[in-house]
Enzyme design. Structure first.
Site, PDB file in Angstrom:
ATOM      1  N   GLU A 128     -53.216 -19.840  32.460  1.00 32.71           N
ATOM      2  CA  GLU A 128     -52.254 -19.901  33.551  1.00 32.71           C
ATOM      3  C   GLU A 128     -52.679 -19.033  34.736  1.00 32.71           C
ATOM      4  O   GLU A 128     -53.304 -17.993  34.573  1.00 32.71           O
ATOM      5  CB  GLU A 128     -50.869 -19.465  33.058  1.00 32.71           C
ATOM      6  CG  GLU A 128     -50.305 -20.477  32.066  1.00 32.71           C
ATOM      7  CD  GLU A 128     -48.892 -20.153  31.610  1.00 32.71           C
ATOM      8  OE1 GLU A 128     -48.050 -21.074  31.662  1.00 32.71           O
ATOM      9  OE2 GLU A 128     -48.625 -19.018  31.199  1.00 32.71           O
ATOM     10  N   CYS A 143     -52.647 -14.468  41.038  1.00 36.49           N
ATOM     11  CA  CYS A 143     -52.821 -13.726  39.786  1.00 36.49           C
ATOM     12  C   CYS A 143     -53.650 -14.597  38.844  1.00 36.49           C
ATOM     13  O   CYS A 143     -53.238 -15.694  38.476  1.00 36.49           O
ATOM     14  CB  CYS A 143     -51.440 -13.419  39.212  1.00 36.49           C
ATOM     15  SG  CYS A 143     -51.523 -12.568  37.634  1.00 36.49           S
ATOM     16  N   CYS A 150     -55.805 -13.135  24.242  1.00 38.24           N
ATOM     17  CA  CYS A 150     -56.258 -11.743  24.414  1.00 38.24           C
ATOM     18  C   CYS A 150     -56.537 -11.166  23.033  1.00 38.24           C
ATOM     19  O   CYS A 150     -55.838 -11.475  22.072  1.00 38.24           O
ATOM     20  CB  CYS A 150     -55.154 -10.937  25.110  1.00 38.24           C
ATOM     21  SG  CYS A 150     -55.684  -9.283  25.616  1.00 38.24           S
ATOM     22  N   CYS A 154     -50.656  -5.860  22.874  1.00 37.75           N
ATOM     23  CA  CYS A 154     -49.640  -4.938  23.371  1.00 37.75           C
ATOM     24  C   CYS A 154     -48.270  -5.505  22.981  1.00 37.75           C
ATOM     25  O   CYS A 154     -48.037  -6.710  23.117  1.00 37.75           O
ATOM     26  CB  CYS A 154     -49.780  -4.778  24.878  1.00 37.75           C
ATOM     27  SG  CYS A 154     -51.434  -4.213  25.342  1.00 37.75           S
ATOM     28  N   CYS A 157     -46.085  -7.739  25.431  1.00 43.02           N
ATOM     29  CA  CYS A 157     -46.763  -8.764  26.236  1.00 43.02           C
ATOM     30  C   CYS A 157     -46.831 -10.098  25.490  1.00 43.02           C
ATOM     31  O   CYS A 157     -47.270 -10.163  24.345  1.00 43.02           O
ATOM     32  CB  CYS A 157     -48.181  -8.289  26.574  1.00 43.02           C
ATOM     33  SG  CYS A 157     -49.172  -9.539  27.397  1.00 43.02           S
ATOM     34  N   GLY A 207     -55.279 -12.090  29.425  1.00 38.69           N
ATOM     35  CA  GLY A 207     -56.548 -11.528  28.968  1.00 38.69           C
ATOM     36  C   GLY A 207     -56.857 -10.151  29.523  1.00 38.69           C
ATOM     37  O   GLY A 207     -56.207  -9.662  30.446  1.00 38.69           O
ATOM     38  N   SER A 239     -56.806  -5.271  36.713  1.00 44.49           N
ATOM     39  CA  SER A 239     -55.908  -4.503  35.850  1.00 44.49           C
ATOM     40  C   SER A 239     -56.479  -4.429  34.444  1.00 44.49           C
ATOM     41  O   SER A 239     -56.871  -5.441  33.869  1.00 44.49           O
ATOM     42  CB  SER A 239     -54.540  -5.185  35.818  1.00 44.49           C
ATOM     43  OG  SER A 239     -53.694  -4.551  34.899  1.00 44.49           O
ATOM     44  N   SER A 261     -52.989  -0.031  32.969  1.00 46.23           N
ATOM     45  CA  SER A 261     -51.727  -0.228  32.254  1.00 46.23           C
ATOM     46  C   SER A 261     -51.481   0.970  31.353  1.00 46.23           C
ATOM     47  O   SER A 261     -51.958   1.011  30.224  1.00 46.23           O
ATOM     48  CB  SER A 261     -51.811  -1.504  31.412  1.00 46.23           C
ATOM     49  OG  SER A 261     -51.956  -2.608  32.269  1.00 46.23           O
ATOM     50  N   LEU A 262     -50.747   1.930  31.866  1.00 44.45           N
ATOM     51  CA  LEU A 262     -50.544   3.166  31.106  1.00 44.45           C
ATOM     52  C   LEU A 262     -49.369   3.011  30.142  1.00 44.45           C
ATOM     53  O   LEU A 262     -49.526   3.137  28.925  1.00 44.45           O
ATOM     54  CB  LEU A 262     -50.329   4.327  32.086  1.00 44.45           C
ATOM     55  CG  LEU A 262     -50.414   5.709  31.482  1.00 44.45           C
ATOM     56  CD1 LEU A 262     -51.778   5.984  30.872  1.00 44.45           C
ATOM     57  CD2 LEU A 262     -50.091   6.773  32.534  1.00 44.45           C
ATOM     58  N   HIS A 263     -48.196   2.806  30.659  1.00 43.67           N
ATOM     59  CA  HIS A 263     -46.989   2.442  29.886  1.00 43.67           C
ATOM     60  C   HIS A 263     -46.435   3.510  28.955  1.00 43.67           C
ATOM     61  O   HIS A 263     -45.323   3.348  28.435  1.00 43.67           O
ATOM     62  CB  HIS A 263     -47.193   1.160  29.072  1.00 43.67           C
ATOM     63  CG  HIS A 263     -47.666  -0.001  29.864  1.00 43.67           C
ATOM     64  ND1 HIS A 263     -47.148  -0.336  31.096  1.00 43.67           N
ATOM     65  CD2 HIS A 263     -48.642  -0.924  29.633  1.00 43.67           C
ATOM     66  CE1 HIS A 263     -47.771  -1.406  31.562  1.00 43.67           C
ATOM     67  NE2 HIS A 263     -48.682  -1.782  30.702  1.00 43.67           N
ATOM     68  N   ASN A 338     -40.251  -7.708  31.477  1.00 41.96           N
ATOM     69  CA  ASN A 338     -39.888  -9.124  31.571  1.00 41.96           C
ATOM     70  C   ASN A 338     -39.799  -9.709  30.170  1.00 41.96           C
ATOM     71  O   ASN A 338     -40.806  -9.760  29.465  1.00 41.96           O
ATOM     72  CB  ASN A 338     -40.937  -9.894  32.376  1.00 41.96           C
ATOM     73  CG  ASN A 338     -40.927  -9.493  33.842  1.00 41.96           C
ATOM     74  OD1 ASN A 338     -39.883  -9.470  34.479  1.00 41.96           O
ATOM     75  ND2 ASN A 338     -42.086  -9.134  34.375  1.00 41.96           N
ATOM     76  N   CYS A 381     -44.960 -10.965  35.183  1.00 42.45           N
ATOM     77  CA  CYS A 381     -45.932 -10.147  34.434  1.00 42.45           C
ATOM     78  C   CYS A 381     -45.646 -10.205  32.951  1.00 42.45           C
ATOM     79  O   CYS A 381     -44.529  -9.938  32.522  1.00 42.45           O
ATOM     80  CB  CYS A 381     -45.793  -8.678  34.805  1.00 42.45           C
ATOM     81  SG  CYS A 381     -46.319  -8.289  36.423  1.00 42.45           S
TER      82      CYS A 381
END
Ligand code: SAH
Ligand code: SF4
Length: 395
Positions: A128, A143, A150, A154, A157, A207, A239, A261-263, A338, A381
């Site tokens: 996508e 994007c 992937c 995570c 995700c 990915g 990213s 991507s720390l999170h 999301n 996202c």
């Protein structure tokens, strides 16, 4: 007492680690970019390859320059429109080559005008791509996906619930951007008008781009070439979830903007929600950001931080975050989680997000909250996922 390893040893180790990653990920590379009738796709070749192809059919190398202009500047998909090339050569080229695009399996436009394509590649695999118009300006970002699925998983995700099917090739990565431009008629017109809308690329789709580094790098070099699409490295953001050895290489070779991507700010939590942390823990990721060569006050590193209710959104987390990133030219992008079908988290409340953002901002970092875009079509996202599967699990 702990002795620090000499610098040379660290460099050697990193080099060895990079080679290991590259060898491992290459196994997932796509099939050759060739059509069923044996014609080769010119999209995705770098200039050297294009020159070699021309020489292999007895043509001079300047033909490669002409083709580059038609393919990447004009967006031509058909040799017959190439007016600077005589008809017999156009025909000869068409017998041997194609200028490919992924085919559009579906396209959806959200109520907020975000557009999502499901692109299908030659072998039937799908990924996508999303166009996110900027409501303030007359332009937007595309994007792009770097892999089908992937390898990482995570917890928050949607892509992470799909295993890695394969890497996308350079042609397929550039092809997403070119097909998105086709869809908006965004190529220079014969009257000299240049594209405005699709002028930024974010490698934030499906990915992990740094686990498909070579294809991503080749594609970005094509996109940045001044005689073609000509996007500046400032208009490209890659990213990563924190593949430390490849972050260095990306900085040295591509020097595009980096988003990380720390999170989470504690290793125990990050181990759980970004499992790659077990391999490259927070301190190593932050150290790689500190030495990222393309970071400056004008080009800050973006830390992405998904806001998960009751998990990582406390004021204490915010304070630890600013301690971790102190001194890095950085901004913090807060992404309200999301949701997707079956997702295990909830989005933080607006007040928790505001409190968090305020602490980060008062420490001198800009802390924009990313407005969710295209949620109604699962284009926001972390909502991307396809039905593509690996046919055989090769191990
Ligand atoms: N693999 C890369 C790039 C793709 S993900 C990476 O992880 O950085 C792009 C961004 O979306 C990442 O910051 C990712 O953590 C974030 N993301 C993933 N799932 C999300 C979700 N459900 N809600 C909000 N952001 C999400
Ligand atoms: Fe992969 Fe990025 Fe999703 Fe993690 S957030 S599973 S690295 S795509």
């Amino acid at each position: 007492m702990n002795q620090l390893a000499p610098i040379a040893d660290i460099a050697d180790l990193t080099e060895a680690e990079r080679s290991r990653i590259l060898a491992k990920t290459a196994r997932f590379n796509p099939p050759e970019p060739t059509t069923a009738d044996g014609r080769r796709d010119l999209v995705g070749m770098d200039r050297t390859q294009l020159i070699a192809e021309m020489e292999s059919i007895g043509e001079k190398s300047f033909r490669a320059k002409q083709l580059w202009h038609w393919i990447y500047h004009q967006g031509a998909t058909d040799f017959s429109v190439m007016s600077s090339i005589a008809r017999p050569l156009q025909e000869k080229l068409a017998e041997r080559f194609v200028i490919g695009r992924p085919s559009v399996a579906t396209v959806q436009t959200s109520e907020d005008l975000t557009r999502k394509w499901l692109f299908r590649f030659r072998d039937g695999q799908e990924a996508e791509t999303v166009y996110i118009p900027d409501p303030e300006e007359d332009r937007g970002a595309v994007c792009i996906s770097s892999q089908v699925g992937c390898t990482l998983s995570c917890r928050f995700c949607h892509t992470g619930t799909q295993t890695l099917v394969r890497n996308l090739g350079a042609a397929e990565i550039v092809g997403q951007f070119m097909a998105a431009r086709d869809s908006y008629g965004e190529w220079p017109s014969p009257h000299g008008e240049t594209p405005r809308l699709l002028s930024t690329i974010v490698l934030m789709g499906m990915g992990e781009p740094l686990y498909n580094y070579e294809n991503v790098a080749r594609a970005m070099k094509i996109v940045m070439d001044g005689e073609g699409i000509g996007l500046s490295r400032r208009r490209i953001t890659l990213s990563t979830s924190g593949v430390v050895p490849m972050m260095d290489r990306c900085g040295e070779e591509l020097a595009v903007n980096l988003a990380v991507s720390l999170h989470a700010v504690r290793n125990d939590l990050r181990d759980e929600i970004v499992p790659l942390n077990r391999k490259y823990p927070i301190e190593e990721v932050i150290a790689a950001c500190r030495r990222y060569p393309a970071a400056s006050n004008a080009r800050r590193i973006t830390f992405e931080y998904v806001m998960l209710k009751g998990i990582n959104d406390s004021q204490e987390d915010a304070r630890e975050l600013i301690r971790l990133i102190a001194g890095i030219p950085a901004k913090v992008n807060l992404i309200p989680f999301n949701p997707w079908p079956g997702s295990p988290y909830e989005t933080s409340s607006n007040s928790a997000i505001d409190r968090f953002a305020k602490i980060v901002m008062e420490a001198g970092f800009s802390s924009p909250v990313r407005t969710p875009r295209g949620r109604d079509i699962l284009a926001a996202c972390g909502q991307l996922r396809t039905e593509s599967r690996r046919e055989r699990d090769g191990g």
